[in-house]
Design a protein around this motif. Structure first.
Motif, PDB file in Angstrom:
ATOM      1  N   ARG A 129     -19.669  55.514 -32.430  1.00 24.94           N
ATOM      2  CA  ARG A 129     -20.601  56.474 -32.788  1.00 24.94           C
ATOM      3  C   ARG A 129     -19.770  57.863 -32.752  1.00 24.94           C
ATOM      4  NH1 ARG A 129     -25.851  56.820 -30.761  1.00 24.94           N
ATOM      5  NH2 ARG A 129     -26.747  58.966 -30.489  1.00 24.94           N
ATOM      6  N   GLY A 130     -20.133  58.536 -33.594  1.00 26.17           N
ATOM      7  CA  GLY A 130     -19.631  59.941 -33.846  1.00 26.17           C
ATOM      8  C   GLY A 130     -18.354  59.723 -34.685  1.00 26.17           C
ATOM      9  N   ASP A 131     -17.655  58.674 -35.000  1.00 25.44           N
ATOM     10  CA  ASP A 131     -16.650  58.328 -35.964  1.00 25.44           C
ATOM     11  C   ASP A 131     -17.580  58.116 -37.254  1.00 25.44           C
ATOM     12  OD1 ASP A 131     -14.513  57.616 -37.433  1.00 25.44           O
ATOM     13  OD2 ASP A 131     -13.732  56.074 -35.886  1.00 25.44           O
ATOM     14  N   MET A 185     -26.899  55.159 -36.063  1.00 27.53           N
ATOM     15  CA  MET A 185     -27.019  55.459 -37.523  1.00 27.53           C
ATOM     16  C   MET A 185     -27.930  56.722 -37.664  1.00 27.53           C
ATOM     17  SD  MET A 185     -25.157  53.276 -39.155  1.00 27.53           S
ATOM     18  CE  MET A 185     -25.480  53.969 -40.705  1.00 27.53           C
ATOM     19  N   LEU A 186     -28.820  56.819 -36.904  1.00 25.89           N
ATOM     20  CA  LEU A 186     -29.625  58.186 -36.984  1.00 25.89           C
ATOM     21  C   LEU A 186     -28.545  59.357 -36.691  1.00 25.89           C
ATOM     22  CD1 LEU A 186     -32.892  57.354 -35.319  1.00 25.89           C
ATOM     23  CD2 LEU A 186     -32.694  57.525 -37.796  1.00 25.89           C
ATOM     24  N   ASP A 187     -27.794  59.276 -35.766  1.00 23.96           N
ATOM     25  CA  ASP A 187     -26.792  60.194 -35.370  1.00 23.96           C
ATOM     26  C   ASP A 187     -25.759  60.551 -36.471  1.00 23.96           C
ATOM     27  OD1 ASP A 187     -25.046  61.824 -33.335  1.00 23.96           O
ATOM     28  OD2 ASP A 187     -23.571  60.481 -34.109  1.00 23.96           O
ATOM     29  N   LEU A 194     -36.049  60.303 -30.280  1.00 26.18           N
ATOM     30  CA  LEU A 194     -36.769  61.171 -29.138  1.00 26.18           C
ATOM     31  C   LEU A 194     -37.291  59.964 -28.094  1.00 26.18           C
ATOM     32  CD1 LEU A 194     -38.474  63.956 -31.272  1.00 26.18           C
ATOM     33  CD2 LEU A 194     -36.331  64.002 -30.028  1.00 26.18           C
ATOM     34  N   ASP A 195     -37.947  58.921 -28.598  1.00 31.24           N
ATOM     35  CA  ASP A 195     -38.776  58.265 -27.581  1.00 31.24           C
ATOM     36  C   ASP A 195     -38.807  56.785 -28.097  1.00 31.24           C
ATOM     37  OD1 ASP A 195     -40.792  58.353 -29.454  1.00 31.24           O
ATOM     38  OD2 ASP A 195     -41.408  60.051 -28.666  1.00 31.24           O
ATOM     39  N   LYS A 196     -39.515  55.916 -27.118  1.00 30.86           N
ATOM     40  CA  LYS A 196     -39.748  54.641 -27.815  1.00 30.86           C
ATOM     41  C   LYS A 196     -40.736  54.247 -28.509  1.00 30.86           C
ATOM     42  CE  LYS A 196     -38.081  53.016 -22.889  1.00 30.86           C
ATOM     43  NZ  LYS A 196     -38.280  52.227 -21.896  1.00 30.86           N
ATOM     44  N   SER A 197     -41.411  55.459 -28.860  1.00 27.92           N
ATOM     45  CA  SER A 197     -42.390  55.322 -30.182  1.00 27.92           C
ATOM     46  C   SER A 197     -41.723  55.509 -31.579  1.00 27.92           C
ATOM     47  CB  SER A 197     -43.650  56.278 -29.747  1.00 27.92           C
ATOM     48  OG  SER A 197     -44.302  56.111 -28.734  1.00 27.92           O
ATOM     49  N   GLY A 198     -40.441  55.814 -31.452  1.00 28.58           N
ATOM     50  CA  GLY A 198     -39.908  55.937 -32.670  1.00 28.58           C
ATOM     51  C   GLY A 198     -39.801  57.296 -33.354  1.00 28.58           C
ATOM     52  N   ASN A 199     -40.498  58.300 -32.645  1.00 26.59           N
ATOM     53  CA  ASN A 199     -40.299  59.795 -32.884  1.00 26.59           C
ATOM     54  C   ASN A 199     -39.180  60.234 -33.077  1.00 26.59           C
ATOM     55  OD1 ASN A 199     -43.244  60.101 -33.217  1.00 26.59           O
ATOM     56  ND2 ASN A 199     -43.454  59.948 -31.159  1.00 26.59           N
ATOM     57  N   VAL A 200     -38.646  60.946 -34.267  1.00 29.95           N
ATOM     58  CA  VAL A 200     -37.303  61.427 -34.240  1.00 29.95           C
ATOM     59  C   VAL A 200     -37.192  63.020 -34.861  1.00 29.95           C
ATOM     60  CG1 VAL A 200     -36.318  59.541 -35.320  1.00 29.95           C
ATOM     61  CG2 VAL A 200     -37.591  60.823 -36.776  1.00 29.95           C
ATOM     62  N   ALA A 201     -36.036  63.575 -34.769  1.00 33.66           N
ATOM     63  CA  ALA A 201     -35.970  64.942 -34.904  1.00 33.66           C
ATOM     64  C   ALA A 201     -34.783  65.354 -35.505  1.00 33.66           C
ATOM     65  CB  ALA A 201     -36.368  66.123 -33.898  1.00 33.66           C
ATOM     66  N   PRO A 241     -42.322  57.935 -38.554  1.00 36.57           N
ATOM     67  CA  PRO A 241     -41.423  59.004 -38.552  1.00 36.57           C
ATOM     68  C   PRO A 241     -40.315  59.459 -39.114  1.00 36.57           C
ATOM     69  CG  PRO A 241     -42.379  57.762 -36.554  1.00 36.57           C
ATOM     70  CD  PRO A 241     -42.594  56.798 -37.597  1.00 36.57           C
ATOM     71  N   LEU A 242     -39.580  58.352 -39.247  1.00 40.29           N
ATOM     72  CA  LEU A 242     -38.491  58.642 -39.950  1.00 40.29           C
ATOM     73  C   LEU A 242     -38.749  59.122 -41.529  1.00 40.29           C
ATOM     74  CD1 LEU A 242     -35.316  58.547 -39.999  1.00 40.29           C
ATOM     75  CD2 LEU A 242     -35.412  56.185 -40.722  1.00 40.29           C
TER      76      LEU A 242
END
Length: 398
Positions: A129-131, A185-187, A194-201, A241-242
């Protein structure tokens, strides 16, 4: 009779219209009885006026400065057929006669490493993560992190099957690590879950990562795989959401302009619920420029009878020929040794080219400079031989 049924094969669609039930009345069984689109995507994009000022008259060099005939665009039959098969659970899928070793599940249970690198899932989740350099340049892990019922470029990775999918979805430890891999991978792409519903930002590092994502476009194929894998392993509701975020960033905020084609031709069509696809495409149509070149529907009503009587084919039809949108910058591939240009009028989108490379086992090595039309790619290829709640898209959230 038994022998006849045993040899029966599903007849594959032969046109884009047959592949796409998004706007049809004979939609899949999961279609809601009534659809209400009001209040979801009707708001005007906050950056739309700025973008209009930056693109006066929706003009582009390809549309106004071309000395010869204007290039034509059509929907990609290659993409439509690929995603039709995915949405319909691979109707001609052949079950392997070899014993199912559940290698994807065992990998996610940290019992075996990915091949050929010999790395365990826990090491990836805790140390990668972050690499971003490692995540960018290593091309073997993505098929293990996001398995599918189709072969990828890493031929050491194993395809999923129905039995393994059921076992995976009922194993809490595997699902926990799968969501952690999705977040990783999102990072990498500058997005946060954001949450367990799959919302992203947008993530705090979104500017740097979006610039990278806009330039390193082989990641678009990875995103298609991620979206497909989400659906296979019980997270269908995470897709919309994605995809919505990618449409907003590429069409409205113009932070990912090179992703427009992939988002519309691939990402939207990984979603199995037709009503959700329609809502996303209606949003995209509001912000697509030039507006008259939007190819993904809804189809317009024919006037004056059929096409033979002067009727016109709608915008969602594969028969439309409209001026191409602003051309995408050429996509760069690490292992491309040369640059080729299509002959005979075949124009291929970079995403389609990489997908062909994937399915052909790497036979299409270089695709730099290819355009955005897959009209005749099929012939060339033949020759080359949950329980839970519901989110705002009315989809079940695991």
């Amino acid at each position: 009779m038994g022998n006849l049924l045993g040899t029966w094969r599903f007849k594959e669609p032969s046109t884009v219209e047959e592949c796409d039930s998004t706007w049809g009345s004979d939609s899949d069984s999961d279609e809601p009885a009534a659809e209400d689109d009001s209040g979801i995507y009707d708001s005007v994009c906050p950056a739309e006026s700025d973008r209009a000022a930056a693109e006066p008259g929706d003009k582009s060099p390809q549309l106004t400065d071309s000395p010869g005939p204007l290039p034509k665009m059509k929907r990609s039959f290659y993409a439509a057929r690929d995603l039709y098969k995915y949405r319909h659970s691979y109707p001609n899928y052949k079950v392997s006669r070899q014993p199912n070793e559940y290698r994807n599940l065992r990998f996610y249970l940290n019992k075996i490493p990915l091949v050929p690198d010999g790395i365990y899932i826990e090491e990836i989740l805790s140390k990668w993560r972050g690499d971003y350099d490692k995540l960018e340049h290593n091309h073997t892990y993505i098929q293990w992190l996001f398995p599918l019922r189709e072969q990828g470029l890493n031929f050491y990775a194993h395809e999923l099957n129905q039995d393994e999918i059921k076992e995976f979805q009922s194993t809490r430890e595997a699902k926990r690590r799968f969501l952690a891999a999705y977040s990783l991978m999102l990072d990498f792409y500058g997005i946060k879950l954001l949450d367990k519903s799959g919302n992203v930002a947008r993530a705090p590092n979104w500017q740097e990562r979006f610039q990278h994502l806009n330039e390193c476009q082989h990641n678009y194929l990875r995103i298609t795989r991620i979206l497909k894998s989400l659906g296979e392993l019980g997270y269908e509701a995470f897709k919309a959401p994605l995809v919505r975020l990618f449409l907003e960033e590429s069409l409205c905020k113009n932070t990912l302009p090179n992703m427009q084609h992939s988002a519309l031709e691939y990402y939207v069509y990984t979603i199995r619920l037709p009503a959700t696809r329609r809502r996303l495409l209606r949003y995209a149509r509001q912000h697509y420029r030039p507006a008259h070149a939007f190819l993904w529907g809804p189809p317009t009503k024919r006037q004056g009878g059929g096409a033979g009587n002067g009727g016109s084919v709608g915008a969602g039809s594969s028969g439309i020929r409209a001026p191409a949108p602003t051309p995408e910058p050429q996509r760069k591939e690490d292992d491309s040794a040369s640059s080729t240009s299509p002959r005979g009028g075949i124009i291929v989108s970079p995403h389609d080219a990489v997908m062909c490379q994937d399915l052909a086992g790497g036979g299409l090595k270089s695709y730099t400079g290819l355009g955005s039309n897959m009209a005749r790619l099929e012939g060339a290829l033949m020759l080359a031989g949950a329980r839970g709640g519901r989110n705002e898209y009315n989809e079940v959230v695991p």
